[in-house]
Design a protein around this motif. Structure first.
Motif, PDB file in Angstrom:
ATOM      1  N   ALA A   1       0.842  -1.198   0.000  1.00 24.81           N
ATOM      2  CA  ALA A   1       0.000   0.000   0.000  1.00 24.81           C
ATOM      3  C   ALA A   1       0.880   1.251   0.000  1.00 24.81           C
ATOM      4  N   LEU A   2       0.294   2.366  -0.393  1.00 21.13           N
ATOM      5  CA  LEU A   2       0.987   3.655  -0.243  1.00 21.13           C
ATOM      6  C   LEU A   2       0.424   4.332   1.002  1.00 21.13           C
ATOM      7  N   SER A   3       1.283   4.529   1.988  1.00 19.84           N
ATOM      8  CA  SER A   3       0.819   5.062   3.272  1.00 19.84           C
ATOM      9  C   SER A   3       1.489   6.384   3.589  1.00 19.84           C
ATOM     10  N   VAL A   4       0.710   7.282   4.151  1.00 17.84           N
ATOM     11  CA  VAL A   4       1.282   8.521   4.657  1.00 17.84           C
ATOM     12  C   VAL A   4       1.160   8.505   6.168  1.00 17.84           C
ATOM     13  N   ILE A   5       2.278   8.752   6.838  1.00 14.38           N
ATOM     14  CA  ILE A   5       2.248   8.858   8.300  1.00 14.38           C
ATOM     15  C   ILE A   5       2.591  10.299   8.656  1.00 14.38           C
ATOM     16  N   ILE A   6       1.677  10.968   9.302  1.00 16.69           N
ATOM     17  CA  ILE A   6       1.938  12.348   9.716  1.00 16.69           C
ATOM     18  C   ILE A   6       2.399  12.301  11.176  1.00 16.69           C
ATOM     19  N   THR A   7       3.649  12.687  11.429  1.00 16.16           N
ATOM     20  CA  THR A   7       4.130  12.727  12.809  1.00 16.16           C
ATOM     21  C   THR A   7       3.951  14.164  13.280  1.00 16.16           C
ATOM     22  N   ARG A   8       3.109  14.360  14.269  1.00 12.21           N
ATOM     23  CA  ARG A   8       2.699  15.723  14.605  1.00 12.21           C
ATOM     24  C   ARG A   8       3.095  16.122  16.022  1.00 12.21           C
ATOM     25  N   SER A   9       3.951  17.091  16.124  1.00 13.52           N
ATOM     26  CA  SER A   9       4.299  17.686  17.410  1.00 13.52           C
ATOM     27  C   SER A   9       5.050  18.981  17.115  1.00 13.52           C
ATOM     28  N   PRO A  10       4.708  20.062  17.823  1.00  8.34           N
ATOM     29  CA  PRO A  10       5.285  21.353  17.441  1.00  8.34           C
ATOM     30  C   PRO A  10       6.796  21.432  17.632  1.00  8.34           C
ATOM     31  N   CYS A  11       7.412  22.213  16.785  1.00 11.04           N
ATOM     32  CA  CYS A  11       8.829  22.568  16.902  1.00 11.04           C
ATOM     33  C   CYS A  11       9.074  23.128  18.292  1.00 11.04           C
ATOM     34  N   ARG A  12      10.212  22.776  18.870  1.00 10.38           N
ATOM     35  CA  ARG A  12      10.549  23.232  20.230  1.00 10.38           C
ATOM     36  C   ARG A  12      10.714  24.744  20.325  1.00 10.38           C
ATOM     37  N   LEU A  13      10.899  25.381  19.220  1.00 12.96           N
ATOM     38  CA  LEU A  13      11.032  26.839  19.283  1.00 12.96           C
ATOM     39  C   LEU A  13       9.670  27.519  19.352  1.00 12.96           C
ATOM     40  N   ILE A  14       8.615  26.796  18.971  1.00 13.87           N
ATOM     41  CA  ILE A  14       7.270  27.363  19.100  1.00 13.87           C
ATOM     42  C   ILE A  14       6.751  27.056  20.489  1.00 13.87           C
ATOM     43  N   GLU A  15       6.868  25.767  20.853  1.00 16.09           N
ATOM     44  CA  GLU A  15       6.316  25.380  22.143  1.00 16.09           C
ATOM     45  C   GLU A  15       7.469  25.049  23.065  1.00 16.09           C
ATOM     46  N   LYS A  16       7.809  26.010  23.905  1.00 20.26           N
ATOM     47  CA  LYS A  16       8.970  25.819  24.784  1.00 20.26           C
ATOM     48  C   LYS A  16       8.550  25.135  26.077  1.00 20.26           C
ATOM     49  N   LYS A  17       7.993  23.922  25.943  1.00 25.39           N
ATOM     50  CA  LYS A  17       7.511  23.225  27.128  1.00 25.39           C
ATOM     51  C   LYS A  17       8.596  22.242  27.564  1.00 25.39           C
ATOM     52  N   TYR A  18       9.342  22.615  28.570  1.00 28.93           N
ATOM     53  CA  TYR A  18      10.413  21.732  28.994  1.00 28.93           C
ATOM     54  C   TYR A  18      10.029  20.972  30.256  1.00 28.93           C
ATOM     55  N   GLU A  19      10.495  19.740  30.325  1.00 27.26           N
ATOM     56  CA  GLU A  19      10.249  18.925  31.513  1.00 27.26           C
ATOM     57  C   GLU A  19      11.580  18.671  32.210  1.00 27.26           C
ATOM     58  N   PRO A  20      11.546  18.194  33.457  1.00 23.36           N
ATOM     59  CA  PRO A  20      12.818  18.009  34.170  1.00 23.36           C
ATOM     60  C   PRO A  20      13.727  16.983  33.482  1.00 23.36           C
ATOM     61  N   ALA A  21      15.016  17.182  33.626  1.00 23.05           N
ATOM     62  CA  ALA A  21      16.002  16.286  33.010  1.00 23.05           C
ATOM     63  C   ALA A  21      15.918  14.904  33.642  1.00 23.05           C
ATOM     64  N   PRO A  22      16.247  13.862  32.886  1.00 24.13           N
ATOM     65  CA  PRO A  22      16.241  12.519  33.462  1.00 24.13           C
ATOM     66  C   PRO A  22      17.314  12.385  34.554  1.00 24.13           C
ATOM     67  N   ILE A  23      17.128  11.381  35.388  1.00 28.14           N
ATOM     68  CA  ILE A  23      18.132  11.121  36.428  1.00 28.14           C
ATOM     69  C   ILE A  23      19.146  10.123  35.866  1.00 28.14           C
ATOM     70  N   TYR A  24      20.402  10.457  36.008  1.00 29.99           N
ATOM     71  CA  TYR A  24      21.467   9.622  35.448  1.00 29.99           C
ATOM     72  C   TYR A  24      22.161   8.889  36.579  1.00 29.99           C
ATOM     73  N   GLU A  25      22.113   7.571  36.538  1.00 24.60           N
ATOM     74  CA  GLU A  25      22.772   6.785  37.588  1.00 24.60           C
ATOM     75  C   GLU A  25      24.104   6.277  37.030  1.00 24.60           C
ATOM     76  N   ARG A  26      25.141   7.020  37.354  1.00 23.42           N
ATOM     77  CA  ARG A  26      26.452   6.754  36.765  1.00 23.42           C
ATOM     78  C   ARG A  26      26.950   5.323  37.033  1.00 23.42           C
ATOM     79  N   GLU A  27      26.587   4.809  38.226  1.00 23.69           N
ATOM     80  CA  GLU A  27      27.098   3.464  38.552  1.00 23.69           C
ATOM     81  C   GLU A  27      26.510   2.386  37.624  1.00 23.69           C
TER      82      GLU A  27
END
Ligand SMILES: Cc1ncc(C[n+]2csc(CCOP(=O)(O)OP(=O)(O)O)c2C)c(N)n1
Ligand code: SF4
Ligand code: SF4
Lengths: 584, 171
Positions: free
Chosen positions: A503-529
């Motif tokens: 089939a011929l399929s179109v997939i639209i991946t939709r989410s605003p550019c980060r420069l339009i929507e500056k919605k930031y969430e907390p950084a992940p926790i990095y467990e160095r060990e």
């Protein structure tokens, strides 16, 4: 930014702003363009600061050119602006507009990009002047861009022709102090009366027009001889330069005492003035950026000149090159060590490309921020030629390599500008496969401009919004899915499923550019060990992740909290922050 | 002391070449914009050149600012930079060959800027303050230029940070 359009004042304007100001003062009424670096700010400035101008982002350059030409035929002064490759898209109407001529003045601005600061090729658009038989002016600075734009409108109306104004990145994106003036109120438009012989280019009319075009070129050449646009500055007669554009400025500083013929009108040429200048100096050197455009012409006149080594035809000129260039030496290659640009932290495109890489698809690409996915370590965009080719190269490569896992990607702005016809072609000619439309609701690459699918005009006015999924369905594709790229599993499963279908399929991946929507969430926790220094998270090429000498990582304070690194880490060393909200 | 130095420089020098170097998002272009306006307000002929496009995506960003008599080229010739204002150590290393002999490298001010300001957003304003103390541009024009660039948005904070940077040499 301040209002630029007050009477007589010193303004500090870029070349692009100066073109806008000049056009406004000349009584401009209608302006149309599609964004493209380094030309974008011309229309942005017109739309933001000059309320009496009817400015638009058009769907693409061909459309923009025709809208502006129509306005000129309708009797008002109009303007079209594009980057060099945009001119290629507008070539069809441009070539024949040379035949129709205009009624109101029409200025065609093209901004070339020597040095490829932000482009897919390094074409020299000056050749288009010869090809289309249109006059072309070339300013060397913002203050000249301002003056030449005003002059261009006069030439346009005097000679019944569109006039091309050629800029380059170093003119468009240089700022200079200049004295501005006030607007000439345009004369009333007059009646709209048909003039079939002038505006209907059927063979008989066009033939008659071609005769007039040749005549027009002769008259323009005569004007070029007398015009102040082509200026002789006599200095030391041992060394004379013929030059134009920004090169003039580099030479003025490197050889302040030399003699100059500075060409402000680079087509048609002022042959007599050139010959006269050639006679008056001992050594004559032609200095120009990119192709030997002026040099080729002067040689054809039988005048002996020194030209640059061909190595200087590639890339932009710089002031420090002048001594070698004039001495006829080869360019010393300067290694490019600049930091490479990458997709922003949290960019939705990164999720799509990380998934495409995992699935090992061959990805035909297009032009936009997502072209950055071609750079290692992501390296998941495998072609980039011109706008729209993400869809059509997908088809072509599938025809050559049936049965291979090939997907095409294209941005939302690019799809509307140049992808729709390719998609219809794919449906019509029974191609199968996947086209991903990366819909970040903006034209991000050029700084975030609206387009039909954002539902707003250049002036931020709400307008009818183009619904991409409806359009795609109407084209006749077999499947249309809309997904949020941050939902990685859903995206991956869908891509796998659609790839296996006939089939011929179109997939639209939709989410605003980060420069339009500056919605930031907390950084992940990095467990160095827990980190095994495997480097997997580094392969997503996120600018917030920094590799440490021992192979472990550090996440900086600008992390957007998108959690792609969490998803890829095979050892659970990255965990979502407690306070992180699950992506919807 | 500062004043004395400035006057000597002005007498000898007719052109001022300042190179701002950093990466996207660091405020490089804003800094050169403010300095450009300050020079315009002081009546100088000014040219400022930079490359747009990749600035927002973390690529290298450089802005060339020139003012004075006889400014033609929008780019500073390699080896003719009077002041190198860097926002990143790597970018400074990349651009240091542009400095002229005896030119001023303001890299030391970067660490000072980072430790002096409350918000990383103000690093560029601090650096501008430092730069301003070397240039023959009036304080009044600098303040006007700050207003032009920042509008009323955090203007007082910006002015304060600027003054802090400007006073650095005397400390
Ligand atoms: C013919 C032509 N016109 C304009 C451009 C300039 N340009 C480069 S990418 C782009 C569009 C980017 O928007 P989109 O496809 O939505 O991708 P995004 O950058 O938002 O990811 C434009 C207009 C170009 N390269 N070619
Ligand atoms: S500007 Fe927007 S689309 Fe472009 S890389 Fe950044 S987040 Fe992605
Ligand atoms: S560090 Fe991880 S969570 Fe933060 S922006 Fe980069 S990929 Fe996203």
């Amino acid at each position: 930014m301040a209002k630029l359009n007050q009477t007589k004042q010193i303004a500090f304007l870029s070349g692009n702003e100066a073109i806008a100001q000049g056009a406004w003062e000349a009584g401009l009424k209608v302006a149309a363009a599609y964004p493209g670096t380094p030309s974008t700010e011309i229309l942005e400035t017109l739309a933001a600061h000059y309320k009496d101008i009817d400015a638009q982002w058009s769907v693409n350059e061909k459309v923009a050119y025709e809208v502006a030409l129509g306005a000129a035929i309708g009797g008002v002064r109009s303007l079209f602006a594009c980057k060099h490759v945009g001119l290629n898209v507008a070539m069809d109407p441009l070539m024949t507009s040379s035949y129709t001529g205009i009624k109101g003045g029409f200025v065609v601005v093209v901004a070339d990009d020597p040095g490829l600061h932000s482009s897919q090729n390094e074409q020299d658009s000056r050749w288009v002047a010869i090809f289309s038989k249109l006059p072309m002016l070339e300013p060397s600075s913002p203050s000249e861009a301002y003056e030449y734009t005003k002059l261009a409108y006069e030439i346009s109306e005097t000679f019944d022709t569109p006039v091309m104004l050629r800029s380059t990145s170093r003119v468009s994106h240089t700022k200079e102090d200049l004295e501005t003036g006030s607007r000439i109120e345009p004369a009333p438009v007059g009646e709209l009366t048909p003039d079939i012989a002038k505006y209907v280019m059927v063979p008989k009319n066009a033939y008659a027009k071609h005769i007039l075009i040749e005549e027009r070129l002769r008259k323009l050449a005569a004007m070029a001889e007398k015009s102040k646009l082509n200026r002789i500055e006599m200095g030391d007669k041992k060394l004379g330069f013929i030059t134009s554009g920004v090169s003039y400025n580099y030479l003025k500083e490197s050889f302040p005492n030399a003699s100059f013929l500075k060409l402000g009108m680079i087509y048609p040429f002022c042959d007599k003035k050139i010959a006269q200048f050639a006679k008056s100096v001992k050594q004559l050197v032609v200095v120009e950026e990119l192709d030997p455009f002026i040099a080729t012409h002067i040689k054809s006149l039988g005048i002996k000149i020194t030209t640059k080594h061909p190595s200087f035809d590639i890339g932009e000129l710089r002031p420090e090159y002048m001594a070698d260039l004039v001495a006829g030496k080869k360019k010393k290659e300067v290694p490019a060590t600049t930091r490479k640009p990458v997709l922003c932290r949290g960019c939705p495109h990164r999720f799509v490309f990380n998934t495409l890489r995992k699935l090992k698809f061959f990805v035909t690409g297009d032009i936009g921020c997502y072209t950055l996915a071609a750079t290692p370590p992501m390296a998941t965009l495998h072609t980039c030629v011109c706008m729209g080719a993400g869809i059509t190269l997908h088809e072509g490569i599938r025809r050559a390599q049936p049965g291979k896992k090939i997907a095409g990607v294209i941005g939302d702005s690019t799809f509307v500008a140049a992808g729709i016809t390719g998609l219809i072609n794919a449906v019509y000619n029974k191609v199968k496969g996947i086209i991903v439309i990366l819909d970040n609701s903006t034209t991000a690459m050029t700084g975030g401009q609206h387009h039909p699918a954002t539902g707003k005009t250049i002036k931020e006015d709400p307008t009818k919004k183009l619904i991409l999924e409806d359009l795609v369905k109407a084209c006749g594709v077999d499947n249309v899915d809309v997904v949020v790229p941050y939902k990685l599993d859903e995206l991956e499963n869908l891509l796998k499923k659609r790839m296996d279908e006939d089939a011929l399929s179109v997939i639209i991946t939709r989410s605003p550019c980060r420069l339009i929507e500056k919605k930031y969430e907390p950084a992940p926790i990095y467990e160095r060990e827990k980190c095994k220094a495997c480097g997997v998270c580094l392969r997503i090429d996120c600018p917030a992740i920094h590799k440490q000498p021992d192979g472990t990582i550090e996440i900086d304070e600008f992390c957007a909290g998108c959690k792609l690194c969490v998803a890829v880490c095979p050892f659970g060393a990255l965990k979502p922050h407690d306070k992180a909200i699950e992506t919807k | 002391m500062t004043k004395q130095l400035k006057q000597n420089k002005t007498q000898k020098q007719s052109n001022w070449n300042i190179l701002f170097a950093g990466t996207g998002g660091q405020g490089v272009l804003t800094a050169s914009e403010v300095a450009g306006y300050a020079a315009v307000f002081d009546g100088y002929h000014v040219k400022k050149s930079e490359v747009h496009g990749m600035a927002q995506r973390g690529g290298s960003v450089e802005s060339h600012l020139r003012f004075g008599d006889g400014v033609f080229s929008p780019l500073i010739t390699k080896g003719a930079v009077d002041f190198l204002v860097s926002f990143h150590k790597d970018e400074r290393d990349r651009m240091k060959d542009f400095l002229k002999k005896g030119g001023t490298d303001l890299i030391d001010a970067l660490e000072k800027a980072k430790s002096s300001v409350s918000d990383p957003k103000f690093v560029n304003t601090y650096l501008l303050g430092v730069l301003s103390s070397y240039l023959p541009i009036t304080e009044q024009s600098w303040m006007k230029a700050l207003e032009k660039a920042f509008g009323q948005k955090r203007l007082e904070e910006n002015k304060a940070v600027f003054s802090q940077g400007r006073a650095r040499k005397q400390q």
